[in-house]
Scaffold this motif. Structure first.
Motif, PDB file in Angstrom:
ATOM      1  N   ARG A   1      44.123  44.393  37.156  1.00 48.00           N
ATOM      2  CA  ARG A   1      42.882  43.939  36.576  1.00 48.00           C
ATOM      3  C   ARG A   1      43.358  43.021  34.907  1.00 48.00           C
ATOM      4  N   ASP A   2      42.474  42.003  34.627  1.00 45.46           N
ATOM      5  CA  ASP A   2      42.897  41.278  33.373  1.00 45.46           C
ATOM      6  C   ASP A   2      41.663  42.201  32.595  1.00 45.46           C
ATOM      7  N   TYR A   3      42.287  43.223  31.885  1.00 44.42           N
ATOM      8  CA  TYR A   3      41.461  44.301  30.898  1.00 44.42           C
ATOM      9  C   TYR A   3      40.884  43.633  29.687  1.00 44.42           C
ATOM     10  N   ARG A   4      41.338  42.486  29.328  1.00 42.25           N
ATOM     11  CA  ARG A   4      40.928  41.803  28.125  1.00 42.25           C
ATOM     12  C   ARG A   4      39.499  41.399  28.318  1.00 42.25           C
TER      13      ARG A   4
ATOM     14  N   THR B   1      30.559  30.592  40.319  1.00 45.95           N
ATOM     15  CA  THR B   1      31.001  30.717  39.110  1.00 45.95           C
ATOM     16  C   THR B   1      32.451  31.128  38.803  1.00 45.95           C
ATOM     17  N   TRP B   2      33.103  31.096  37.958  1.00 44.32           N
ATOM     18  CA  TRP B   2      34.514  31.616  37.775  1.00 44.32           C
ATOM     19  C   TRP B   2      34.779  31.720  36.283  1.00 44.32           C
ATOM     20  N   GLY B   3      35.918  32.295  36.069  1.00 47.65           N
ATOM     21  CA  GLY B   3      36.279  32.593  34.592  1.00 47.65           C
ATOM     22  C   GLY B   3      36.313  33.932  33.992  1.00 47.65           C
ATOM     23  N   GLU B   4      37.203  34.406  33.008  1.00 45.85           N
ATOM     24  CA  GLU B   4      37.241  35.652  32.619  1.00 45.85           C
ATOM     25  C   GLU B   4      36.768  35.653  31.131  1.00 45.85           C
TER      26      GLU B   4
ATOM     27  N   GLU C   1      30.268  36.328  31.997  1.00 49.50           N
ATOM     28  CA  GLU C   1      29.950  35.506  33.260  1.00 49.50           C
ATOM     29  C   GLU C   1      28.555  35.107  33.351  1.00 49.50           C
TER      30      GLU C   1
ATOM     31  N   ARG D   1      36.822  39.763  34.333  1.00 50.97           N
ATOM     32  CA  ARG D   1      35.683  39.085  35.230  1.00 50.97           C
ATOM     33  C   ARG D   1      34.448  39.786  35.277  1.00 50.97           C
TER      34      ARG D   1
ATOM     35  N   PRO E   1      40.672  30.960  28.997  1.00 50.24           N
ATOM     36  CA  PRO E   1      40.491  29.699  28.228  1.00 50.24           C
ATOM     37  C   PRO E   1      38.988  29.161  28.282  1.00 50.24           C
TER      38      PRO E   1
ATOM     39  N   ASN F   1      32.034  35.129  44.999  1.00 50.14           N
ATOM     40  CA  ASN F   1      31.478  34.425  43.813  1.00 50.14           C
ATOM     41  C   ASN F   1      30.631  33.368  43.799  1.00 50.14           C
TER      42      ASN F   1
END
Lengths: 357, 357, 357, 357
Positions: free
Chosen positions: B118-121, B14-17, B130, B125, B21, B4
């Motif tokens: 996985r964070d499917y929402r 970078t970071w975040g989905e 992004e 990622r 938040p 990343n």
């Protein structure tokens, strides 16, 4: 990638100039206990070796590789592997004219602008001779990947003449001097390229490289994407001007329905994909399909007709590059592209194993 | 590039989905004493911001950036710059259906194959959200590059419809919702894309990015080539399937005479090039010409017609992606491509200065 | 630092085993146009070369360095510099006994536990012979740093016997076989170490390295601290067990008043420090004072009295290491420590120039 | 290590200033599916939190950590984990005096010399407040390492007063405000440090960190040595002036017979070592013994007696640092040292798995 090193865990550092005493590379991070001999490497170097047909440079280099470290009693030890190839056929006199003139399409001017000094003999560090080291490192990478992953390349276009994919035959690739998978087209290329060669001109090419057997899950979001690393790796090869994965530039013209490869249940809970527009990579991560990419190589910039340029003092002049050159440097780029694919995959095998176990 | 983070000296992490938040990035290595405010960054984020026309996703995100560190009294301090953007319009209910099904053309299956979770929402990622962080980092990179270097992007093709380069007008780019430099074609695209949108389908695109004012000498042989880094950077953008520099894939069809850009004496001892097939890079090093590249973006994989796929248990099913999506994700890729160009150039400015002074 | 490479911009990758055909290193990222010859490097290798007194190993290695790339007509070109040193005095028969036994205090067991294979001849990759490459790279680093920066090392303790700092005389360092700055102590060490040598035992040592002329501002918060990089670099030298900067461990016993070096106005607006407990580094950044560090080297683990150990099968056994060894390996660590200081400083010169210009 | 990032595969990038709105870090490369909550991290932050006794700074910071990304439904997803800690008790007025004066022993002058600008409020980036991020990252690293590896730290010396190792009791460490393993010495330190505190002075310290359960084989020759990485990591902590492994500097005074830890057959074919002068590392690779290191922390440079210095204009002045400071900053360095040990080990776990599987 940083300067003369590529890869994160399977790391290759190359060194050497076209007309120095030798070129070579250090392969660091290689797993231990893999069988590896000079012969295992030589077979791939022999594919790339110049002077094997009238369609490549007539420079005679045996390209004999020596393993100087990192291998003990026929097995890798996990320590750095130094591979050395001596230069034996430097004819620096051929290059006297380029000492003070910048060849159009070559890196001569760019190197001088950067460093204020350059080893002009045979292009020095910018020579495609450096790619022998990539091929040597690629042979080590294949040992890391093991027999379950097969990497093959083919030339799919020379100049404006593309192969007919309906005639694709992998066995044909080794049966002509072009690594051409279409026997009919190979015969046509022979005539075409003889014309180019006799005219002292040159032709570009497109190479396709396919990796079979790569499991789903290699690669990493978002700047360690498998396809991003492959794109960088291929673009780092001399004379490459474009790289594409799967449907590539053609994907821009497809509809969403055409492009998104549908899935159905396959073997062992894995999906079977109905197409491979993705080229085996989604979100930067392999899907288990074949990894398929292509890259374009520009025509050799060394040609026999005089070209306008400037000299080191900024004065107008012209230059005619004699030397010994490939009429289509794209041909020998096939084993180089395979090697870069192997190196990137070996690196990602290890990166994946590191994070996910 | 590693996971990343990208860049060597101008480093962006970078970071975040998509539906977490917030998203953000750390820009490390930035030179000190550069003027930098949130407004300087916001102007570029606003170009990429969704919901500005009916041709991009209707998700309403103000994309307000906050500088949390690295800037003191309006100037960079040389310490890491944290840029944070809150997510305010997550409608996770839209994505309930994708919890257990893998969307064709998306990274859903690949992430699951890699991570087993996985964070499917909203794609987590792998969401194009992004890229807001890339644009924010790109604004910092522009501050590093200074006013002498101008980076501009344009959309040159939507679906099969390319611009007419004879009508190229940079001032038109900001006058239509497509960043299109050809006003005639922009009008045609409007009709075309309305059709695509109403059909619940999607279209691909080709983006061109040009950097003017880059001095000769940036870049580095052989794995730190400027074009290799650019290729990797562009291919790391979501949905990109191909990258080319200068003449790109078309170079394969040129002769050596056509391709090699001749030189004549120019200003201050520098060459004037008669063409720019090289795209401003030779041997991986800038020549002082414009850096010109293009990249292809596949059609958005989220479409309104049902597609066959499998679920997490490997069973056959189908999926219809409702949510809020870009009918042509390539449009908003224009400022993203500019940002990546800026970041790569800022990194190479510093790498060049490090080695050559 | 990663495996066999150290440095970020001035990058050194070493390769080779004690009893292979050669050892060497690639120095990548070196600035161009620096004068550099084999003789410039040889002078430092000769300082470290074994067999120069009865207090170091009797292995006869001329340690002749060859420059295989990166230098053209006596100047660096900015491309990778390959330095090669042939091994000429391998007596592998000396090591037959260690093939199957793990020598206490050596890396034999650790390598086997890690790799499941090892080149046991002379310790293979774990041999201190690798440090010749560090010294060669250090010579290149000195060329980068230029004549304004002087790096000198000295042995300040052998076994329990420390020098008297009141007698410190840099000119004495080259006048005895110990690099000892205290002529009185050097004479005492001679007697002491003869006793150690004749007993087949060995002694540890402490080395001090000082860099003069480093300007204020090199280094970087917070994980690129100059002292953090120096600590890592010194600890990477074979047999080193401790590193300290400035007052070092003694700082723990000082009061805040004693430790914080007061400042007064000095030359050209720079401060004059009244003491150097900091060792020339505050907050990871150089202050313009001398950089002063020390590192401790354990006694050579190869000794002539039998020691209990286990063999490859896990059985109890004992081993007596004959071979040719340094009774105090710390002596030859002096030029190695100097070289590592030079490499770290050259790297930070470039890193600083990259960010701050 | 590069600037504000450390680690290769388990990578931590920290950001933030002492008196900015927040500090934080991105942990990249973390394996997926590990259980991780804010509470798991908070427990370690609470150990380091200021204001818990009269022997640490009275700044009141709750140090509440928020996970902004990389964790989904209580498990890591393999994507970057952003950890954010708000600053709530900045009293910038306390620092008005240091705006224009350089505090002796602090990084004020060095930062100014490097960057030409500095956030002087509370030391900005050079504040020990940054170490909260290390502790947060260390909590994630512990999740990677799992319950089989136990990392514990203790304070073994304050000022000139060292613990008696014969009284070492790990359970005592949490029963006094010093993390002291010697209950008798802890009581003495209380008196001693009260004196230091009331005099407005400060004291240095030595911290010992031990990792149990590390298997043999982690680490890598020769610049990726486990002890080299640990030395760099510890020296990167604020105020650290020395690092040693195993016998450390004392090894210089031992004979080869005393120093080399003999082996005998142990459990499951592994050796049992009769001593641990090596500190668990030989040749840069773990041996399966406890990893044992110590580092020295200088006395806090912020003291209440006026000290001579210069101001930004180079003029002589003096400064008396009021503010809120730790009389012995070494106390709170205990959880920081543990965290750095955890991060380095997590990185090497992954590096080892990558290469050896």
């Amino acid at each position: 990638m940083s300067h003369n090193t590529f890869g994160h865990l399977f790391r290759v550092t190359t060194w050497g100039e076209s007309h120095g005493p030798a070129i070579g590379c250090v392969v660091d991070g290689c797993p231990p206990r893999l069988a590896l001999s000079e012969a295992d490497i030589q077979v791939w170097l022999d594919k790339r070796r110049p002077g094997q047909s009238r369609f490549t440079t007539q420079r005679q280099e045996p390209d004999q590789v020596k393993i100087l470290s990192g291998v003990f009693e026929g097995r890798t030890t996990g320590t750095p592997i130094q591979l050395l190839i001596e230069n034996v056929d430097q004819r620096s006199k051929d290059y006297g004219d380029i000492k003070d003139k910048f060849r159009p399409g070559h890196a001569d001017y760019a190197y001088m602008a950067k460093y204020g000094i350059r080893d002009y003999r045979g292009g020095g560090r910018s020579s495609a001779r450096e790619t022998a080291c990539r091929v040597a490192a690629g042979a080590v990478a294949r040992a890391v990947l093991g027999p379950g992953i097969r990497i093959r390349g083919a030339l799919v276009q020379i100049g404006p003449h593309a192969v007919d994919r309906a005639r694709w035959d992998w066995t044909a690739v080794d049966a002509n001097p072009f690594f051409c998978p279409d026997p009919v087209k190979a015969a046509e290329w022979e005539t075409y390229l003889d014309g180019v060669r006799k005219a002292g001109s040159s032709a570009g090419a497109v190479i396709e490289v396919v990796a079979e057997g790569v499991p789903a899950g290699w690669g990493a979001p978002v700047y360690g994407k498998l396809d991003a690393d492959l794109a960088g790796a291929m673009m780092s090869i001399n004379a490459v001007k474009g790289v594409e994965i799967g449907a590539g530039f053609a994907a821009a013209s497809l509809s969403g329905e055409q492009n998104a490869d549908e899935m159905e249940p396959g073997n062992e809970g894995r999906p079977r994909f109905r197409a491979n527009n993705a080229g085996g990579v989604l979100g930067g991560i392999s899907t288990g399909q074949d990894i398929v990419l292509r890259f374009a190589v520009k025509p050799t910039s060394s040609i026999l007709s005089p070209r306008d340029t400037i000299d080191r003092d900024g004065h107008a002049t012209s230059i005619l590059t004699k030397g010994r050159h490939d009429p289509c440097v794209g041909i020998r780029a096939v084993p180089v592209g395979e090697a870069m694919m192997a190196c990137v995959l070996a690196d990602h095998l290890m990166r994946h194993r590191a994070q996910v176990g």
